[in-house]
Design a protein around this motif. Structure first.
Motif, PDB file in Angstrom:
ATOM      1  N   HIS A 266       0.838  -1.200   0.000  1.00 40.37           N
ATOM      2  CA  HIS A 266       0.000   0.000   0.000  1.00 40.37           C
ATOM      3  C   HIS A 266       0.874   1.252   0.000  1.00 40.37           C
ATOM      4  O   HIS A 266       1.846   1.337   0.756  1.00 40.37           O
ATOM      5  CB  HIS A 266      -0.890   0.046   1.255  1.00 40.37           C
ATOM      6  N   VAL A 267       0.526   2.205  -0.870  1.00 38.05           N
ATOM      7  CA  VAL A 267       1.120   3.541  -0.834  1.00 38.05           C
ATOM      8  C   VAL A 267      -0.057   4.509  -0.787  1.00 38.05           C
ATOM      9  O   VAL A 267      -0.770   4.701  -1.769  1.00 38.05           O
ATOM     10  CB  VAL A 267       1.992   3.819  -2.076  1.00 38.05           C
ATOM     11  N   SER A 268      -0.266   5.114   0.368  1.00 38.50           N
ATOM     12  CA  SER A 268      -1.448   5.970   0.556  1.00 38.50           C
ATOM     13  C   SER A 268      -1.030   7.351   1.036  1.00 38.50           C
ATOM     14  O   SER A 268       0.022   7.519   1.658  1.00 38.50           O
ATOM     15  CB  SER A 268      -2.429   5.337   1.550  1.00 38.50           C
ATOM     16  N   ASP A 269      -1.855   8.331   0.710  1.00 41.53           N
ATOM     17  CA  ASP A 269      -1.586   9.701   1.135  1.00 41.53           C
ATOM     18  C   ASP A 269      -2.913  10.420   1.374  1.00 41.53           C
ATOM     19  O   ASP A 269      -3.977   9.906   1.023  1.00 41.53           O
ATOM     20  CB  ASP A 269      -0.753  10.447   0.082  1.00 41.53           C
ATOM     21  N   ASN A 270      -2.828  11.589   1.970  1.00 43.80           N
ATOM     22  CA  ASN A 270      -4.038  12.390   2.207  1.00 43.80           C
ATOM     23  C   ASN A 270      -4.018  13.668   1.372  1.00 43.80           C
ATOM     24  O   ASN A 270      -4.510  14.711   1.782  1.00 43.80           O
ATOM     25  CB  ASN A 270      -4.176  12.737   3.692  1.00 43.80           C
ATOM     26  N   GLY A 271      -3.427  13.540   0.162  1.00 45.00           N
ATOM     27  CA  GLY A 271      -3.336  14.668  -0.748  1.00 45.00           C
ATOM     28  C   GLY A 271      -4.611  14.875  -1.552  1.00 45.00           C
ATOM     29  O   GLY A 271      -5.699  14.438  -1.152  1.00 45.00           O
ATOM     30  N   PRO A 272      -4.503  15.484  -2.738  1.00 46.48           N
ATOM     31  CA  PRO A 272      -5.690  15.802  -3.538  1.00 46.48           C
ATOM     32  C   PRO A 272      -6.345  14.582  -4.175  1.00 46.48           C
ATOM     33  O   PRO A 272      -7.509  14.634  -4.562  1.00 46.48           O
ATOM     34  CB  PRO A 272      -5.149  16.758  -4.604  1.00 46.48           C
ATOM     35  N   GLY A 273      -5.602  13.484  -4.318  1.00 47.03           N
ATOM     36  CA  GLY A 273      -6.178  12.281  -4.903  1.00 47.03           C
ATOM     37  C   GLY A 273      -6.365  12.402  -6.406  1.00 47.03           C
ATOM     38  O   GLY A 273      -5.928  13.366  -7.051  1.00 47.03           O
ATOM     39  N   ILE A 274      -7.039  11.392  -6.981  1.00 42.29           N
ATOM     40  CA  ILE A 274      -7.336  11.360  -8.418  1.00 42.29           C
ATOM     41  C   ILE A 274      -8.823  11.110  -8.579  1.00 42.29           C
ATOM     42  O   ILE A 274      -9.369  10.187  -7.959  1.00 42.29           O
ATOM     43  CB  ILE A 274      -6.532  10.240  -9.118  1.00 42.29           C
ATOM     44  N   PRO A 275      -9.521  11.892  -9.391  1.00 42.12           N
ATOM     45  CA  PRO A 275     -10.958  11.649  -9.601  1.00 42.12           C
ATOM     46  C   PRO A 275     -11.214  10.227 -10.080  1.00 42.12           C
ATOM     47  O   PRO A 275     -10.416   9.657 -10.834  1.00 42.12           O
ATOM     48  CB  PRO A 275     -11.332  12.676 -10.679  1.00 42.12           C
ATOM     49  N   ALA A 276     -12.331   9.651  -9.645  1.00 43.87           N
ATOM     50  CA  ALA A 276     -12.639   8.259  -9.968  1.00 43.87           C
ATOM     51  C   ALA A 276     -12.660   8.015 -11.470  1.00 43.87           C
ATOM     52  O   ALA A 276     -12.195   6.969 -11.942  1.00 43.87           O
ATOM     53  CB  ALA A 276     -13.987   7.877  -9.346  1.00 43.87           C
ATOM     54  N   GLU A 277     -13.166   8.971 -12.240  1.00 45.59           N
ATOM     55  CA  GLU A 277     -13.278   8.764 -13.687  1.00 45.59           C
ATOM     56  C   GLU A 277     -11.928   8.850 -14.397  1.00 45.59           C
ATOM     57  O   GLU A 277     -11.815   8.508 -15.574  1.00 45.59           O
ATOM     58  CB  GLU A 277     -14.241   9.792 -14.298  1.00 45.59           C
ATOM     59  N   GLU A 278     -10.887   9.293 -13.681  1.00 40.56           N
ATOM     60  CA  GLU A 278      -9.564   9.422 -14.293  1.00 40.56           C
ATOM     61  C   GLU A 278      -8.613   8.309 -13.890  1.00 40.56           C
ATOM     62  O   GLU A 278      -7.511   8.226 -14.428  1.00 40.56           O
ATOM     63  CB  GLU A 278      -8.939  10.773 -13.883  1.00 40.56           C
ATOM     64  N   ARG A 279      -9.028   7.443 -12.976  1.00 43.46           N
ATOM     65  CA  ARG A 279      -8.080   6.502 -12.371  1.00 43.46           C
ATOM     66  C   ARG A 279      -7.547   5.447 -13.337  1.00 43.46           C
ATOM     67  O   ARG A 279      -6.421   4.990 -13.183  1.00 43.46           O
ATOM     68  CB  ARG A 279      -8.722   5.833 -11.148  1.00 43.46           C
ATOM     69  N   GLU A 280      -8.350   5.040 -14.314  1.00 40.74           N
ATOM     70  CA  GLU A 280      -7.849   4.087 -15.295  1.00 40.74           C
ATOM     71  C   GLU A 280      -6.983   4.778 -16.341  1.00 40.74           C
ATOM     72  O   GLU A 280      -6.047   4.186 -16.877  1.00 40.74           O
ATOM     73  CB  GLU A 280      -9.017   3.365 -15.971  1.00 40.74           C
ATOM     74  N   LYS A 281      -7.286   6.035 -16.635  1.00 40.88           N
ATOM     75  CA  LYS A 281      -6.572   6.753 -17.687  1.00 40.88           C
ATOM     76  C   LYS A 281      -5.148   7.090 -17.293  1.00 40.88           C
ATOM     77  O   LYS A 281      -4.272   7.227 -18.151  1.00 40.88           O
ATOM     78  CB  LYS A 281      -7.319   8.035 -18.050  1.00 40.88           C
ATOM     79  N   VAL A 282      -4.886   7.266 -15.976  1.00 38.57           N
ATOM     80  CA  VAL A 282      -3.566   7.736 -15.551  1.00 38.57           C
ATOM     81  C   VAL A 282      -2.473   6.706 -15.807  1.00 38.57           C
ATOM     82  O   VAL A 282      -1.288   7.032 -15.753  1.00 38.57           O
ATOM     83  CB  VAL A 282      -3.573   8.127 -14.056  1.00 38.57           C
ATOM     84  N   PHE A 283      -2.861   5.449 -16.087  1.00 39.34           N
ATOM     85  CA  PHE A 283      -1.858   4.440 -16.404  1.00 39.34           C
ATOM     86  C   PHE A 283      -1.437   4.489 -17.867  1.00 39.34           C
ATOM     87  O   PHE A 283      -0.504   3.800 -18.267  1.00 39.34           O
ATOM     88  CB  PHE A 283      -2.384   3.040 -16.072  1.00 39.34           C
ATOM     89  N   GLN A 284      -2.134   5.288 -18.680  1.00 40.60           N
ATOM     90  CA  GLN A 284      -1.758   5.424 -20.079  1.00 40.60           C
ATOM     91  C   GLN A 284      -0.486   6.256 -20.188  1.00 40.60           C
ATOM     92  O   GLN A 284      -0.262   7.193 -19.416  1.00 40.60           O
ATOM     93  CB  GLN A 284      -2.883   6.097 -20.874  1.00 40.60           C
ATOM     94  N   ARG A 285       0.330   5.923 -21.162  1.00 42.14           N
ATOM     95  CA  ARG A 285       1.585   6.639 -21.329  1.00 42.14           C
ATOM     96  C   ARG A 285       1.342   8.101 -21.715  1.00 42.14           C
ATOM     97  O   ARG A 285       0.521   8.399 -22.572  1.00 42.14           O
ATOM     98  CB  ARG A 285       2.436   5.963 -22.417  1.00 42.14           C
ATOM     99  N   LEU A 286       2.079   8.960 -21.061  1.00 41.02           N
ATOM    100  CA  LEU A 286       2.061  10.398 -21.309  1.00 41.02           C
ATOM    101  C   LEU A 286       0.742  11.062 -20.952  1.00 41.02           C
ATOM    102  O   LEU A 286       0.533  12.238 -21.251  1.00 41.02           O
ATOM    103  CB  LEU A 286       2.412  10.706 -22.785  1.00 41.02           C
ATOM    104  N   TYR A 287      -0.163  10.306 -20.298  1.00 42.62           N
ATOM    105  CA  TYR A 287      -1.432  10.921 -19.884  1.00 42.62           C
ATOM    106  C   TYR A 287      -1.200  11.700 -18.591  1.00 42.62           C
ATOM    107  O   TYR A 287      -0.613  11.191 -17.643  1.00 42.62           O
ATOM    108  CB  TYR A 287      -2.503   9.864 -19.670  1.00 42.62           C
ATOM    109  N   ARG A 288      -1.697  12.923 -18.551  1.00 42.04           N
ATOM    110  CA  ARG A 288      -1.570  13.749 -17.358  1.00 42.04           C
ATOM    111  C   ARG A 288      -2.897  14.418 -17.076  1.00 42.04           C
ATOM    112  O   ARG A 288      -3.614  14.841 -18.004  1.00 42.04           O
ATOM    113  CB  ARG A 288      -0.475  14.812 -17.527  1.00 42.04           C
TER     114      ARG A 288
END
Length: 339
Positions: A266-288
């Motif tokens: 587990h790597v967890s933090d209490n930062g801004p997080g990632i919106p649920a609808e973006e969580r699969e997209k962030v694994f794409q190359r060069l996606y920001r």
């Protein structure tokens, strides 16, 4: 009786007289003829049925093979969404067809990924390349005017370094996905990897106004089969991602737990997080994410994390940490090495 009728005769002495008894074999011959004809017609019927059944089965198999051939032709012509139709009876052809369809799914995903990467490269690298060109043009103009160009050369070197790092990351991801590093796999304690990352980045987090803690079960080792350097790179990327995007005061926690025959990192933090609808997209190359385009980075950190996880047979999930983000990597556990 016909003259050619055969008889079976028995002769014996009865009261001093000779007695002969005979019976005709005509009925036996007739019965034999009927039996032979029955066997003959039965053989013809069964042979005809077998031929018809074989032809029907061959026709059915041929149609399915034609379907496979038609699908392969479609794929060769660029229709990567074509799939072999399955009839659902779980026979050998269905099993092979399902495996081919799975391979086509993978091929389609890779090609689509290549298209997305090409588009993202054109989009994300266009700006730094244009910026580099502008810097070099300014340097050329200043050189022609006899002015100092040290600042421009320094900026150009920084831009070129960022571009090189992006392409190096792309190459590293490609090598990992090709399985080139599997020869270095050994049974190792992933807890020690987590502990090392925690020690390395604790001071970095503190200098950045954040905190990093490690939560491990004392005297417990969590063995997986993998490459220690790649695992450290994966965890380092996750920690750096949390440090880069978290505001001052962000708390980051590393932990290892067990669940059935899996080991969870587990790597967890209490930062801004990632919106649920973006969580699969962030694994794409060069996606920001739009919110992160103003921060340093190439958009390849989580792509490399995913590649390392896939190489190790692990799954990566992004969960809401309320607040913040929890990244959970689930690895298959192995038995502790003997001795």
């Amino acid at each position: 009786m016909p003259p050619d009728t055969m008889y079976r005769a028995y002769t014996g002495e009865v009261g001093g007289n000779s007695l002969t008894v005979a019976f005709s074999l005509a009925e036996t011959d007739e019965l034999e003829t009927i039996v032979l004809m029955s066997f003959g017609w039965g053989t013809l019927f069964i042979t005809g049925l077998a031929i018809a059944g074989g032809a029907l089965l061959a026709s059915r198999v041929q149609r399915r093979l034609d379907g496979i051939a038609a699908t392969m032709i479609d794929v060769s012509h660029g229709r990567l969404d074509a799939r072999i139709p399955l009839i659902g009876n779980s026979d050998d052809i269905d099993a092979v067809s399902a495996q081919v369809n799975a391979a086509l799914d993978r091929l389609s995903a890779l090609v689509e990924g290549m298209r997305e990467v090409s588009a993202n490269i054109a989009h994300d690298l266009k700006t730094p390349l244009n910026r580099l060109q502008m810097i070099l043009e300014q340097a050329a103009d200043k050189t022609a005017a006899g002015e100092e160009v040290a600042a421009e050369l320094s900026d150009a070197r920084a831009e070129s370094r960022q571009i090189n790092e992006t392409f190096d990351a792309l190459l590293r991801i490609a090598q990992i996905e090709a399985g080139a590093r599997k020869a270095r796999f050994v049974d190792l304690d992933v807890g020690s990897v987590v502990d090392t990352i925690g020690e390395v980045y604790a001071d970095v987090a503190e200098d950045d106004g954040k905190s990093l803690s490690t939560k491990l079960v004392p005297d417990t080792k969590w063995y997986i089969h993998g490459d220690r350097d790649l695992l450290m790179q994966m965890l380092a990327n996750l920690v750096e991602n949390a440090l880069r995007h978290g505001p001052p005061g962000t708390s980051i926690e590393l932990a290892v737990t067990g669940q059935d025959d899996r080991i969870l990192v587990h790597v967890s933090d209490n930062g801004p997080g990632i919106p649920a609808e973006e969580r699969e997209k962030v694994f794409q190359r060069l996606y920001r994410l739009d919110s992160s385009r103003t921060t340093p980075g190439s958009g390849l950190g989580l792509s490399l994390v995913k590649a390392v996880a896939d190489l190790h047979g692990a799954t990566i999930t992004l969960e809401d940490n309320n607040p913040g983000l929890a990244v959970v990597a689930s690895f298959p556990a192995v038995r502790p090495p003997a001795g």
